[in-house]
Design a protein around this motif. Structure first.
Motif, PDB file in Angstrom:
ATOM      1  N   ILE A  91       2.167  -9.516   3.833  1.00 47.14           N
ATOM      2  CA  ILE A  91       0.984 -10.389   4.175  1.00 47.14           C
ATOM      3  C   ILE A  91       1.254 -11.473   5.266  1.00 47.14           C
ATOM      4  CG2 ILE A  91      -0.312 -12.342   2.982  1.00 47.14           C
ATOM      5  CD1 ILE A  91      -0.395 -10.359   0.666  1.00 47.14           C
ATOM      6  N   ALA A  92       2.364 -12.128   5.108  1.00 44.12           N
ATOM      7  CA  ALA A  92       2.737 -13.040   6.185  1.00 44.12           C
ATOM      8  C   ALA A  92       2.753 -12.248   7.620  1.00 44.12           C
ATOM      9  CB  ALA A  92       4.112 -13.502   6.037  1.00 44.12           C
ATOM     10  N   LEU A  93       3.186 -10.872   7.727  1.00 45.53           N
ATOM     11  CA  LEU A  93       3.180 -10.283   9.129  1.00 45.53           C
ATOM     12  C   LEU A  93       1.603 -10.238   9.519  1.00 45.53           C
ATOM     13  CD1 LEU A  93       4.644  -8.005  10.654  1.00 45.53           C
ATOM     14  CD2 LEU A  93       3.305  -6.756   9.078  1.00 45.53           C
ATOM     15  N   PHE A  94       0.861  -9.852   8.696  1.00 49.23           N
ATOM     16  CA  PHE A  94      -0.459  -9.473   9.090  1.00 49.23           C
ATOM     17  C   PHE A  94      -1.187 -10.818   9.855  1.00 49.23           C
ATOM     18  CE2 PHE A  94      -0.965  -6.425   5.161  1.00 49.23           C
ATOM     19  CZ  PHE A  94      -0.489  -5.517   6.020  1.00 49.23           C
ATOM     20  N   VAL A 124      -2.244 -11.231  13.704  1.00 47.18           N
ATOM     21  CA  VAL A 124      -3.400 -11.781  14.212  1.00 47.18           C
ATOM     22  C   VAL A 124      -3.478 -12.916  14.997  1.00 47.18           C
ATOM     23  CG1 VAL A 124      -5.627 -12.646  13.656  1.00 47.18           C
ATOM     24  CG2 VAL A 124      -4.716 -10.716  12.402  1.00 47.18           C
ATOM     25  N   GLU A 125      -2.410 -13.991  14.717  1.00 45.64           N
ATOM     26  CA  GLU A 125      -2.240 -15.057  15.549  1.00 45.64           C
ATOM     27  C   GLU A 125      -1.910 -14.589  16.884  1.00 45.64           C
ATOM     28  OE1 GLU A 125       0.482 -17.598  13.540  1.00 45.64           O
ATOM     29  OE2 GLU A 125      -0.684 -17.914  12.056  1.00 45.64           O
ATOM     30  N   GLN A 126      -0.872 -13.537  17.109  1.00 48.21           N
ATOM     31  CA  GLN A 126      -0.638 -12.901  18.103  1.00 48.21           C
ATOM     32  C   GLN A 126      -1.319 -12.125  18.989  1.00 48.21           C
ATOM     33  OE1 GLN A 126       2.712 -13.558  19.755  1.00 48.21           O
ATOM     34  NE2 GLN A 126       2.975 -15.200  18.018  1.00 48.21           N
ATOM     35  N   GLY A 127      -2.539 -11.916  18.634  1.00 46.14           N
ATOM     36  CA  GLY A 127      -3.657 -11.001  19.186  1.00 46.14           C
ATOM     37  C   GLY A 127      -3.693  -9.538  18.651  1.00 46.14           C
ATOM     38  N   VAL A 128      -2.877  -9.332  17.869  1.00 50.22           N
ATOM     39  CA  VAL A 128      -2.836  -7.867  17.248  1.00 50.22           C
ATOM     40  C   VAL A 128      -4.115  -7.493  16.561  1.00 50.22           C
ATOM     41  CG1 VAL A 128      -1.697  -6.350  15.769  1.00 50.22           C
ATOM     42  CG2 VAL A 128      -0.494  -7.621  17.024  1.00 50.22           C
ATOM     43  N   GLN A 129      -4.714  -6.288  16.906  1.00 51.52           N
ATOM     44  CA  GLN A 129      -5.989  -5.667  16.065  1.00 51.52           C
ATOM     45  C   GLN A 129      -5.638  -4.685  15.299  1.00 51.52           C
ATOM     46  OE1 GLN A 129      -7.274  -6.085  20.392  1.00 51.52           O
ATOM     47  NE2 GLN A 129      -9.139  -6.699  19.700  1.00 51.52           N
ATOM     48  N   VAL A 130      -4.637  -3.932  15.765  1.00 54.58           N
ATOM     49  CA  VAL A 130      -4.175  -2.580  15.108  1.00 54.58           C
ATOM     50  C   VAL A 130      -2.982  -2.670  14.492  1.00 54.58           C
ATOM     51  CG1 VAL A 130      -3.926  -0.173  15.371  1.00 54.58           C
ATOM     52  CG2 VAL A 130      -5.838  -1.324  16.624  1.00 54.58           C
ATOM     53  N   HIS A 131      -2.667  -2.118  13.385  1.00 51.30           N
ATOM     54  CA  HIS A 131      -1.265  -1.959  12.612  1.00 51.30           C
ATOM     55  C   HIS A 131      -1.222  -0.312  12.361  1.00 51.30           C
ATOM     56  CE1 HIS A 131       2.119  -3.377  10.206  1.00 51.30           C
ATOM     57  NE2 HIS A 131       1.377  -2.544   9.101  1.00 51.30           N
ATOM     58  N   VAL A 132       0.007  -0.045  12.719  1.00 48.69           N
ATOM     59  CA  VAL A 132       0.257   1.405  12.540  1.00 48.69           C
ATOM     60  C   VAL A 132       1.729   1.424  11.453  1.00 48.69           C
ATOM     61  CG1 VAL A 132       0.982   3.350  13.561  1.00 48.69           C
ATOM     62  CG2 VAL A 132      -0.561   2.133  14.852  1.00 48.69           C
ATOM     63  N   THR A 133       1.465   2.061  10.535  1.00 47.93           N
ATOM     64  CA  THR A 133       2.608   1.888   9.696  1.00 47.93           C
ATOM     65  C   THR A 133       2.896   3.459   8.696  1.00 47.93           C
ATOM     66  OG1 THR A 133       3.283   0.650   7.787  1.00 47.93           O
ATOM     67  CG2 THR A 133       1.126   0.964   7.847  1.00 47.93           C
ATOM     68  N   ARG A 157      -2.982   0.820  -1.431  1.00 41.16           N
ATOM     69  CA  ARG A 157      -2.763   0.778  -2.691  1.00 41.16           C
ATOM     70  C   ARG A 157      -2.164  -0.464  -3.302  1.00 41.16           C
ATOM     71  NH1 ARG A 157       0.889   6.476  -2.655  1.00 41.16           N
ATOM     72  NH2 ARG A 157      -0.774   7.917  -1.943  1.00 41.16           N
ATOM     73  N   ARG A 158      -2.269  -1.447  -2.467  1.00 42.70           N
ATOM     74  CA  ARG A 158      -1.865  -2.829  -2.941  1.00 42.70           C
ATOM     75  C   ARG A 158      -3.059  -3.754  -2.664  1.00 42.70           C
ATOM     76  NH1 ARG A 158       2.459  -1.922   0.569  1.00 42.70           N
ATOM     77  NH2 ARG A 158       3.981  -0.135  -0.446  1.00 42.70           N
ATOM     78  N   THR A 159      -3.560  -4.233  -3.945  1.00 43.79           N
ATOM     79  CA  THR A 159      -4.563  -5.208  -3.733  1.00 43.79           C
ATOM     80  C   THR A 159      -4.687  -6.410  -2.872  1.00 43.79           C
ATOM     81  OG1 THR A 159      -5.300  -4.276  -6.143  1.00 43.79           O
ATOM     82  CG2 THR A 159      -6.251  -6.425  -5.097  1.00 43.79           C
ATOM     83  N   LYS A 160      -3.400  -7.143  -3.090  1.00 42.92           N
ATOM     84  CA  LYS A 160      -3.174  -8.152  -2.252  1.00 42.92           C
ATOM     85  C   LYS A 160      -3.274  -8.166  -0.355  1.00 42.92           C
ATOM     86  CE  LYS A 160      -1.209 -11.189  -5.551  1.00 42.92           C
ATOM     87  NZ  LYS A 160       0.081 -11.993  -5.919  1.00 42.92           N
ATOM     88  N   GLU A 161      -2.486  -6.887  -0.235  1.00 40.17           N
ATOM     89  CA  GLU A 161      -2.402  -6.450   1.100  1.00 40.17           C
ATOM     90  C   GLU A 161      -3.759  -5.646   1.732  1.00 40.17           C
ATOM     91  OE1 GLU A 161       0.873  -3.667   1.748  1.00 40.17           O
ATOM     92  OE2 GLU A 161       2.149  -5.171   0.582  1.00 40.17           O
ATOM     93  N   ARG A 162      -4.373  -5.158   0.799  1.00 36.15           N
ATOM     94  CA  ARG A 162      -5.797  -4.580   1.197  1.00 36.15           C
ATOM     95  C   ARG A 162      -6.612  -5.772   1.440  1.00 36.15           C
ATOM     96  NH1 ARG A 162      -8.155   0.581   1.175  1.00 36.15           N
ATOM     97  NH2 ARG A 162     -10.249   0.317   1.535  1.00 36.15           N
ATOM     98  N   ASP A 163      -6.696  -6.744   0.651  1.00 35.85           N
ATOM     99  CA  ASP A 163      -7.642  -7.848   0.668  1.00 35.85           C
ATOM    100  C   ASP A 163      -7.197  -8.801   2.072  1.00 35.85           C
ATOM    101  OD1 ASP A 163      -8.891  -7.168  -1.578  1.00 35.85           O
ATOM    102  OD2 ASP A 163      -7.756  -8.943  -2.846  1.00 35.85           O
ATOM    103  N   ILE A 189      -5.743  -7.450   4.798  1.00 32.95           N
ATOM    104  CA  ILE A 189      -6.306  -6.370   6.095  1.00 32.95           C
ATOM    105  C   ILE A 189      -7.676  -6.925   6.084  1.00 32.95           C
ATOM    106  CG2 ILE A 189      -6.572  -4.390   6.635  1.00 32.95           C
ATOM    107  CD1 ILE A 189      -4.117  -3.693   5.219  1.00 32.95           C
ATOM    108  N   GLN A 190      -8.420  -6.705   5.090  1.00 30.97           N
ATOM    109  CA  GLN A 190      -9.858  -6.938   5.277  1.00 30.97           C
ATOM    110  C   GLN A 190     -10.337  -8.352   5.703  1.00 30.97           C
ATOM    111  OE1 GLN A 190     -11.612  -5.416   1.222  1.00 30.97           O
ATOM    112  NE2 GLN A 190     -11.581  -3.271   2.353  1.00 30.97           N
TER     113      GLN A 190
END
Length: 137
Positions: free
Chosen positions: A42-45, A49-58, A64-70, A72-73
């Motif tokens: 979550i901190a990474l996301f 975004v602060e660094q201008g990243v729009q796409v994350h590949v992983t 599958r994780r509610t907090k992470e999905r929230d 991301i959205q």
């Protein structure tokens, strides 16, 4: 468009794709370029975004994780989850396969709604397709 490769993938993947992606006005970085190891997703996301990243590949199963999905959205990231078979590929084949998928991933990212998550099969690009991941809620 700026994309980042997650820390669960080698930084050499970002370095191998970036020069080709730049020919099409995309930039590819590795998360370790701007965060330390072990930073929560979550901190990474947020930092991404602060660094201008729009796409994350992983390889992570964020959908599958509610907090992470929230997160991301809420942040509007577009996430591409590499399917299980990717971890069976050696580095050369991972780089080649990711480079093969890259144009389709970027097209999908440009057209997708913010916060979308897609599964990327380990099959060669002509043999597979990107699959949207639906919310489990």
């Amino acid at each position: 468009m700026k994309a980042q490769i997650d820390e669960n993938l080698p930084s050499s993947l970002a370095r191998s794709i970036d020069p080709v992606a730049r020919e099409h006005d995309h930039e590819v970085v590795h998360v370790r370029d701007f965060i330390g190891a072990g930073t929560s997703d979550i901190a990474l996301f947020h930092i991404a975004v602060e660094q201008g990243v729009q796409v994350h590949v992983t390889l992570d199963q964020h959908h599958r994780r509610t907090k992470e999905r929230d997160a991301i959205q809420h942040l509007g990231l577009i996430v591409f989850v590499l399917s299980k078979g990717w971890n069976t590929l050696d580095l050369y084949h991972s780089a080649a396969r990711l480079l093969e998928w890259w144009p389709e991933m970027m097209r999908k990212a440009e057209d997708a709604a913010p916060g979308s998550i897609f599964k990327v099969p380990h099959l060669r690009a002509p043999l597979g397709r990107l699959t949207p991941v639906r919310s489990t809620r």
